[in-house]
Design an enzyme around this catalytic site. Structure first.
Site, PDB file in Angstrom:
ATOM      1  NE  ARG A   1       3.470  -6.011  -2.641  1.00 10.80           N
ATOM      2  CZ  ARG A   1       4.571  -6.224  -3.346  1.00 10.80           C
ATOM      3  NH1 ARG A   1       4.530  -6.986  -4.420  1.00 10.80           N
ATOM      4  NH2 ARG A   1       5.708  -5.669  -2.985  1.00 10.80           N
TER       5      ARG A   1
ATOM      6  CG  ASN B   1       7.217 -13.946   0.498  1.00  7.47           C
ATOM      7  OD1 ASN B   1       8.103 -14.574   1.063  1.00  7.47           O
ATOM      8  ND2 ASN B   1       7.472 -13.107  -0.495  1.00  7.47           N
TER       9      ASN B   1
ATOM     10  CB  CYS C   1      13.914 -16.554   0.307  1.00  6.25           C
ATOM     11  SG  CYS C   1      13.839 -14.747   0.371  1.00  6.25           S
TER      12      CYS C   1
ATOM     13  CG  HIS D   1      11.537 -11.969   3.988  1.00  6.39           C
ATOM     14  ND1 HIS D   1      10.339 -11.544   3.480  1.00  6.39           N
ATOM     15  CD2 HIS D   1      12.200 -12.526   2.942  1.00  6.39           C
ATOM     16  CE1 HIS D   1      10.276 -11.835   2.187  1.00  6.39           C
ATOM     17  NE2 HIS D   1      11.399 -12.443   1.848  1.00  6.39           N
TER      18      HIS D   1
ATOM     19  CE1 TYR E   1      11.019  -8.260   2.753  1.00 12.87           C
ATOM     20  CE2 TYR E   1      13.000  -9.301   1.914  1.00 12.87           C
ATOM     21  CZ  TYR E   1      11.695  -8.912   1.746  1.00 12.87           C
ATOM     22  OH  TYR E   1      11.047  -9.176   0.564  1.00 12.87           O
TER      23      TYR E   1
END
Length: 424
Positions: free
Chosen positions: A90, A144, A164, A194, A244
């Site tokens: 990440r 995700n 989500c 998102h 987002y």
């Protein structure tokens, strides 16, 4: 009822356990299996899970295993909450795109593509093993990028639904501002994972009074502040975008910000170390307050509600999920995965059926179509590999869209993900 959690060693898991304990009437879980290859973390979190259930007098049994096939055998539902490559991957997703002047984020843009490439093959392997061990089990994907992963699962014929926490988070915030119970707030939630907008905030249900104009008039500043967007943008749009959308509506500003502060991945890694230290305390028998800062707010409530409705127990009939479009948004292919309100509990148990949605303005359909096209190419790259497919997915993304950027990002993506991409 038996539930299995793949990625059970996640620091998120105590939030999930707390939800199972509090909402036992909605979802009566008799056995919960936590599955994870990280033995030390798994045992730590398994022990805390047992203490949380004991504190709340829940009779369910918690078991832990590194054996996926044994863990999912006989499960009624399997929850996926894994992170291939961990926080280290990440951190890379959030940093190398900035070298090209593009947003660095784990689900959006080039970083999101990297995560999809790492994740889709692993999830599909897990799903095949679930199908062999428990062919009737539902797979609930919280991993995700949820939209792309759910599309991969559905295309492969799995009984899968994507989940989500954005919608339930907004529902809870709006309910508090309107002084209503969350169950009395229905969102006209439309888009892709998102990439969603609240077109309406209705009292009581899909046909209820739309409270959104009054909400924006009375609380627009608070809503805009949460989204980190100017109130004037919300007034001009007349809807509430998910947070987002800031990556699209304020891309260059976000890139400048990201270059001046520690990455979210670094913050979360530090938080996880602190959480794991707390979890190791044998006296801890509830989720710590720090967990609220980790992300995934209301995840447990959404997961319990969805699993209960799918499995014929309690749960709300209509919920926001990720599932096949099937004509819901007429400008998208039927096999696109959309994030909308759907009737989850169906007479034949076949899974979510999206509710009709209002006609969308081209301002929204254009971006939805654009990102759907990117997701097509991203999934193709995840399934078949190859630098050229990666390049084309990057070129198609609305936050990239220039061949020189796509070339540079493709090189960096492959360089930083070689250990996770056998074909790279």
């Amino acid at each position: 009822m038996k539930l299995a959690v793949v990625g059970g060693g996640s620091t998120y898991t105590p939030e999930l356990i707390d939800g199972f304990a509090r909402l036992r009437d909605t979802l009566p879980v008799s056995e919960l299996v936590l599955i994870d290859p990280a033995t030390e973390r798994l045992e730590l979190i398994g022990a805390l899970a047992r203490r949380i259930l004991a504190r709340q007098d829940h009779a369910g049994k918690v078991t832990t295993t590194t054996d996926l096939d044994a863990g999912v055998a006989g499960a009624d539902a399997v929850l996926l909450q894994l992170r291939v490559g961990g926080q280290a991957a990440r951190l890379q997703d959030e940093t190398w795109p900035l070298e090209c002047g593009c947003v660095g984020q784990e689900t959006t843009g080039a970083g999101g593509l990297a995560k999809a490439l790492r994740t889709v093959p692993v999830v599909l392997d897990i799903a095949e093993r679930v199908r062999r061990a428990s062919p009737d089990a539902w797979i609930i994907d919280f991993t995700n990028p949820v939209g792309i992963v759910t599309r991969a699962l559905l295309r492969a014929g799995h009984r899968a639904v994507g989940l989500c926490n954005v919608a339930i988070g907004l529902q809870r915030k709006f309910a508090a501002l309107l002084d209503l119970a969350p169950s009395d707030v229905h969102l006209d939630h439309v888009g892709l994972n998102h990439l969603t907008w609240e077109l309406g905030v209705r009292r009581g249900g899909p046909d209820g009074e739309d409270l959104l104009p009054g909400l924006l008039a009375a609380h627009g500043e608070a809503v805009a502040s949460d989204l980190r967007l100017p109130r004037a943008v919300l007034a001009r749009l007349g809807v509430v975008p998910s947070y987002y959308l800031r990556y699209f509506y304020s891309h260059d500003e976000v890139v400048r910000e990201l270059g001046t502060k520690p990455s979210r991945a670094a913050e979360v890694a530090a938080m996880e170390r602190e959480l794991l230290a707390l979890y190791a305390d044998p006296g801890l028998d509830e989720k710590p307050a720090l967990l609220a800062k980790r992300g995934g707010a209301f995840y447990s409530e959404a997961a319990v509600d969805l699993a209960a409705a799918l499995l014929g127990g309690g749960g709300t009939d209509v919920q926001v999920v990720n599932t096949y479009n099937n004509g819901t948004l007429p400008f998208l292919p039927d096999d696109a995965v959309v994030e909308v309100q759907a009737r989850v509990r169906t007479a034949d148990g076949s899974g979510p059926v999206p509710l009709p949605v209002p006609r969308l303005d081209p301002l929204f359909t254009g971006l939805i179509s654009h990102v759907t096209a990117y997701e097509d190419l991203a999934l193709d790259a995840a399934l078949r590999g190859g630098r050229e497919r990666v390049f084309k997915a990057l070129l198609a993304h609305p936050l990239i869209g220039q061949y020189d950027l796509a070339e540079g990002l493709a090189d960096r993506l492959l360089a930083h993900n070689k250990e996770h991409l056998p074909w790279a």
